[in-house]
Motif scaffolding. Sequence first.
Motif, mmCIF file in Angstrom:
data_model
loop_
_atom_site.group_PDB
_atom_site.id
_atom_site.type_symbol
_atom_site.label_atom_id
_atom_site.label_comp_id
_atom_site.label_asym_id
_atom_site.label_seq_id
_atom_site.Cartn_x
_atom_site.Cartn_y
_atom_site.Cartn_z
ATOM 1 N N PRO A 200 15.252 18.139 39.364
ATOM 2 C CA PRO A 200 16.279 18.969 39.999
ATOM 3 C C PRO A 200 17.656 18.425 39.632
ATOM 4 N N PRO A 201 18.609 19.299 39.323
ATOM 5 C CA PRO A 201 19.945 18.801 38.958
ATOM 6 C C PRO A 201 20.576 17.992 40.095
ATOM 7 N N ALA A 202 21.322 16.944 39.731
ATOM 8 C CA ALA A 202 21.983 16.111 40.751
ATOM 9 C C ALA A 202 23.025 16.918 41.514
ATOM 10 N N ASP A 203 23.677 17.842 40.814
ATOM 11 C CA ASP A 203 24.667 18.711 41.467
ATOM 12 C C ASP A 203 24.052 20.102 41.597
ATOM 13 N N THR A 204 24.186 20.692 42.775
ATOM 14 C CA THR A 204 23.496 21.970 43.026
ATOM 15 C C THR A 204 24.103 23.142 42.269
ATOM 16 N N GLY A 205 25.372 22.999 41.792
ATOM 17 C CA GLY A 205 25.873 23.956 40.802
ATOM 18 C C GLY A 205 26.797 25.062 41.279
ATOM 19 N N GLU A 206 26.843 25.344 42.595
ATOM 20 C CA GLU A 206 27.623 26.528 42.983
ATOM 21 C C GLU A 206 29.132 26.327 42.888
ATOM 22 N N ALA A 207 29.579 25.081 42.621
ATOM 23 C CA ALA A 207 31.025 24.874 42.447
ATOM 24 C C ALA A 207 31.401 24.789 40.966
ATOM 25 N N LEU A 208 30.423 25.008 40.075
ATOM 26 C CA LEU A 208 30.754 24.998 38.647
ATOM 27 C C LEU A 208 31.807 26.050 38.368
ATOM 28 N N GLY A 209 32.846 25.675 37.627
ATOM 29 C CA GLY A 209 33.901 26.632 37.307
ATOM 30 C C GLY A 209 34.969 26.729 38.368
ATOM 31 N N LEU A 210 34.767 26.063 39.509
ATOM 32 C CA LEU A 210 35.784 26.132 40.564
ATOM 33 C C LEU A 210 36.667 24.887 40.536
ATOM 34 N N PRO A 211 37.960 25.024 40.856
ATOM 35 C CA PRO A 211 38.843 23.848 40.900
ATOM 36 C C PRO A 211 38.586 23.041 42.169
ATOM 37 N N PRO A 212 39.192 21.850 42.286
ATOM 38 C CA PRO A 212 38.969 21.016 43.489
ATOM 39 C C PRO A 212 39.387 21.714 44.779
ATOM 40 N N ALA A 213 40.369 22.627 44.691
ATOM 41 C CA ALA A 213 40.786 23.431 45.845
ATOM 42 C C ALA A 213 41.104 22.566 47.076
ATOM 43 N N ALA A 214 41.769 21.430 46.823
ATOM 44 C CA ALA A 214 42.244 20.541 47.892
ATOM 45 C C ALA A 214 41.120 20.023 48.787
ATOM 46 N N LEU A 215 39.929 19.902 48.215
ATOM 47 C CA LEU A 215 38.786 19.432 49.021
ATOM 48 C C LEU A 215 39.052 18.049 49.621
ATOM 49 N N THR A 216 38.842 17.933 50.931
ATOM 50 C CA THR A 216 38.808 16.613 51.579
ATOM 51 C C THR A 216 37.471 16.496 52.295
ATOM 52 N N ILE A 217 36.912 15.300 52.281
ATOM 53 C CA ILE A 217 35.636 15.056 52.959
ATOM 54 C C ILE A 217 35.870 13.845 53.863
ATOM 55 N N THR A 218 35.723 14.061 55.142
ATOM 56 C CA THR A 218 36.067 13.030 56.127
ATOM 57 C C THR A 218 34.808 12.683 56.907
ATOM 58 N N ALA A 219 34.515 11.385 57.004
ATOM 59 C CA ALA A 219 33.268 10.966 57.654
ATOM 60 C C ALA A 219 33.543 10.268 58.977
ATOM 61 N N GLY A 220 32.663 10.490 59.946
ATOM 62 C CA GLY A 220 32.772 9.803 61.231
ATOM 63 C C GLY A 220 31.399 9.389 61.740
ATOM 64 N N LEU A 221 31.381 8.330 62.535
ATOM 65 C CA LEU A 221 30.123 7.806 63.078
ATOM 66 C C LEU A 221 30.064 8.111 64.569
#
Length: 417
Positions: free
Chosen positions: A112-133
């Motif tokens: 299975p591909p490491a990346d699922t693929g649905e963001a292929l062709g899309l720019p970063p679009a200011a993505l932020t990923i914030t984690a909390g415990l």
Amino acid sequence: MSQSRHLTRRGFLGGSALVGAGAAAAAAGAAVVSHESSDGPSGSAAAPVSFYGAHQSGIDTAAQDRLAFAAFDLTTTSRSDVQDLLREWTKASIAMAAGSLVPGDSSSLVAPPADTGEALGLPPAALTITAGLGPSLFDHRFGLDGRRPAALADIPTLPRDQLDPTRSHGDIGIQACSNDPQVAFHAIRNLARIGRDVVTMRWSQLGFGRTSSTSTAQATPRNLLGFKDGTRNIRAEDTTDMDSYVWVGTETDQPWMRGGSYLVTRRIRMHIEGWDRDFLQDQEEVIGRVKVSGAPLGGTAEFDVPNFTAKASDGTPVIPLDAHVHLAAHENNGGLRILRRGYSFTDGTDAATGELDAGLFFICYQKDPRTQFVPLQRRLGLNDRLNEYIEHTSSAVFACPPGIRTSSDYWASSLFT
Ligand code: HEM
């Protein structure tokens, strides 16, 4: 002839995604726009936000248009599994925030591909990923009991709570925000995929339409009640307020949290149909502001300072004492402030009533929920005139560790050392 399976995302520097300020930054040779300087004006909607810094991105960085949030429960009892998970998640998040594929093999035909693929062709679009415990991570399972910050207390039952435990709480919370809903969803989906052997997704929430501004460069958006929301929010530029109310400092009992912040989420259902039958004057008195302009009642412009002592000719307060902003304002609540960063949501219709299941996925960040969100919500839950139209249906609290400064560091690394 064999086909090339070398997959790429539409990189920020690739050319086709460049717009406005982003293009200027790229032309100037900036590989990545630092999150301290990216304030999200319309031209940089496609650009990346730096993942690195003293604080995690997604808190004081400009609020994007879309949200994908997920809370996970750990299924492992091994502490090193938790560390490995956070390490892998951080690595993947660094890549996704830069607009790259999730690291690993995405070209092999026999895996299975490491990346699922649905963001292929899309720019970063200011993505932020914030984690909390979450508080539950600090139970007996991982030997972390002694490292639980006092501020990471369970949120007590608050007045009028109607919480659904199946969409509340969680060992780890991940907030993914982006200007493209598919980019935000892709981030959550890929973290879930990476963690599938050690976590299950406990609940998730999609949000559209930010309901606050976190930067002075942003215009104030409207929530689903039709009112401007975020007018008197703390802004990233108010660094004194950020230090006083949002970032954990030396006051903490757990040094690994310094530079972090505490995240509270509340899914707040709005009874929109009842609201839509309410007269405009009453709607404005419920909030304490003019609907179209956003001005405080008695004022003329959105950013006028509310006059909470002004009286009408009949002696009644111009801003009712039980109006939402009267109760929430720091002038009247003992000086409490929070950074709001919520999103509107709709989850279809309520089968029991046929009404829209829509509202505000309220998100706030603060130094200590015990002395900020909790007393504020207790006050609102008891007296807010808005309560006739809303219902809190889920609740969660997470300790968001500080940011990471190098690609070899990972979320909450100092918790384990
Ligand atoms: C569906 C629920 C809610 C709605 C529709 C709502 C809407 C609004 C609106 C329209 C404003 C005025 C504009 C502004 O200054 O941002 C406001 C202000 C505010 N709200 Fe809410 N809000 C909701 C829930 C909450 C909750 C749960 C809290 C905290 C526990 C909260 C805290 C605040 C604060 C601190 C302000 C700023 C008050 C001021 O300084 O004038 N709100 N809200």
